[in-house]
Structures are given as structure tokens and as C-alpha cells.
Design a protein around this motif. Structure first.
Motif, PDB file in Angstrom:
ATOM      1  N   LEU A  29       2.073   2.209   8.616  1.00 48.87           N
ATOM      2  CA  LEU A  29       1.959   0.746   8.712  1.00 48.87           C
ATOM      3  C   LEU A  29       0.761   0.334   9.567  1.00 48.87           C
ATOM      4  O   LEU A  29       0.081  -0.645   9.264  1.00 48.87           O
ATOM      5  N   ARG A  30       0.489   1.077  10.598  1.00 45.09           N
ATOM      6  CA  ARG A  30      -0.675   0.763  11.440  1.00 45.09           C
ATOM      7  C   ARG A  30      -1.960   0.985  10.649  1.00 45.09           C
ATOM      8  O   ARG A  30      -2.882   0.161  10.706  1.00 45.09           O
ATOM      9  N   THR A  32      -2.391   1.024   7.341  1.00 44.73           N
ATOM     10  CA  THR A  32      -2.558   0.212   6.131  1.00 44.73           C
ATOM     11  C   THR A  32      -2.518  -1.289   6.386  1.00 44.73           C
ATOM     12  O   THR A  32      -3.157  -2.053   5.670  1.00 44.73           O
ATOM     13  N   ASN A  33      -1.761  -1.706   7.394  1.00 46.04           N
ATOM     14  CA  ASN A  33      -1.596  -3.143   7.643  1.00 46.04           C
ATOM     15  C   ASN A  33      -2.006  -3.576   9.047  1.00 46.04           C
ATOM     16  O   ASN A  33      -1.802  -4.732   9.411  1.00 46.04           O
ATOM     17  N   LEU A  35      -0.556  -2.864  11.806  1.00 44.19           N
ATOM     18  CA  LEU A  35       0.619  -3.166  12.625  1.00 44.19           C
ATOM     19  C   LEU A  35       0.778  -2.125  13.733  1.00 44.19           C
ATOM     20  O   LEU A  35       1.531  -1.161  13.612  1.00 44.19           O
TER      21      LEU A  35
END
Length: 152
Positions: A29-30, A32-33, A35
Motif C-alpha cells: 500500500l505504501r 502503490t498508494n 500510504l
């Protein structure tokens, strides 16, 4: 729930594998987005479960009278993603997880050692041990949080 060393070890081995999923998911998630919080949450949970698993492996190893080899494999398996599951299966198949908690003195001469007596005292007070272990893991976790993440 933890009436046997086998159940105690198996639950924590599974939890350690799940915590790897949370950490890896957070890293994805970090990446790709963006986050960053996902890694903080997944990494925090993984770190806590990692410490709890290591403590569990040592306690079960002492209770089951494992030699240094299986004990080292069990503890080190937490460093490799998902390795606690095959290690748990190996320990189960080899019979190393069988048997009850050693809460009473037996005829075995090893039961007379200082550390075996200490283990029996602790195992006869599971609430106290759970509290002390939890407090110890929490304190170590907080110290590690203050120090910062690995490589950072």
C-alpha cells in the motif's frame, strides 16, 4: 486456550505468519498508494507479534526440553516471512510439541536444576506469567519504537 505447549506455540506461529501478511500488505500500500501509515500499522503489529512469538518459542523450548538446534530454528523462523508455519509443522511431526506443561517435579534429574524449578513456579502461575511476559514484550516494543524502524 493454552492448556498445552503445542497449542500455545501453534497459535503464536500462525499469528506471526498473519502479521507478516499485514506488514507486506502495508508495504504494498505504501509503494502503490503512498500510504505510509499502512506500514506503520502493519509493522507495529508485526513487531509486537514477532516479540511475543520469540518469547513463546523460548518458553515452549524450555518446557519441551529442546536442544539448541530446534530452539534456534524456531526463534529464527520468525525472521523469514511465513517460515513459522513450516517450522510448526516440522516440530509437530517430530513430536517436539507433544506433552503437557511441566508444572510438577518428576523423577527426571533435569527437574532439579534451578531453571527448571523456576519454570515450574512460572507455569503454576499462568496469570502472573502472562502479565509479566506481556509487560516485558510491551516494554521492549516501546523501546524499539523509540529507537526507530530498522534501517531508518
Amino acid at each position: 486456550m493454552f492448556r498445552s505447549p503445542k497449542m500455545f506455540f501453534r497459535v503464536l506461529a500462525f499469528a506471526e505468519a498473519v502479521s507478516w501478511t499485514l506488514l507486506i500488505g502495508g508495504m504494498i500500500l505504501r509503494a502503490t498508494n503512498g500510504l505510509d501509515i499502512a506500514v506503520s500499522i502493519g509493522g507495529g503489529i508485526h513487531g509486537f507479534v514477532f516479540l511475543a512469538y520469540a518469547a513463546t518459542a523460548v518458553i515452549v523450548a524450555k518446557n519441551q526440553r529442546w536442544s539448541a538446534g530446534p530452539t534456534s530454528v524456531a526463534v529464527i523462523s520468525a525472521v523469514i516471512p511465513y517460515a513459522t508455519i513450516p517450522v510448526d509443522l516440522w516440530l509437530k511431526r517430530s513430536g517436539r510439541l507433544e506433552g503437557p506443561w511441566r508444572t510438577a517435579l518428576t523423577e527426571d534429574p533435569r527437574d532439579r536444576s534451578r531453571h527448571d524449578r523456576a519454570l515450574r513456579v512460572l507455569l503454576n502461575r499462568p496469570g502472573l506469567v502472562g502479565g509479566v511476559l506481556s509487560a516485558g514484550v510491551v516494554m521492549l516494543f516501546v523501546v524499539l519504537l523509540i529507537i526507530g524502524p530498522p534501517g531508518g
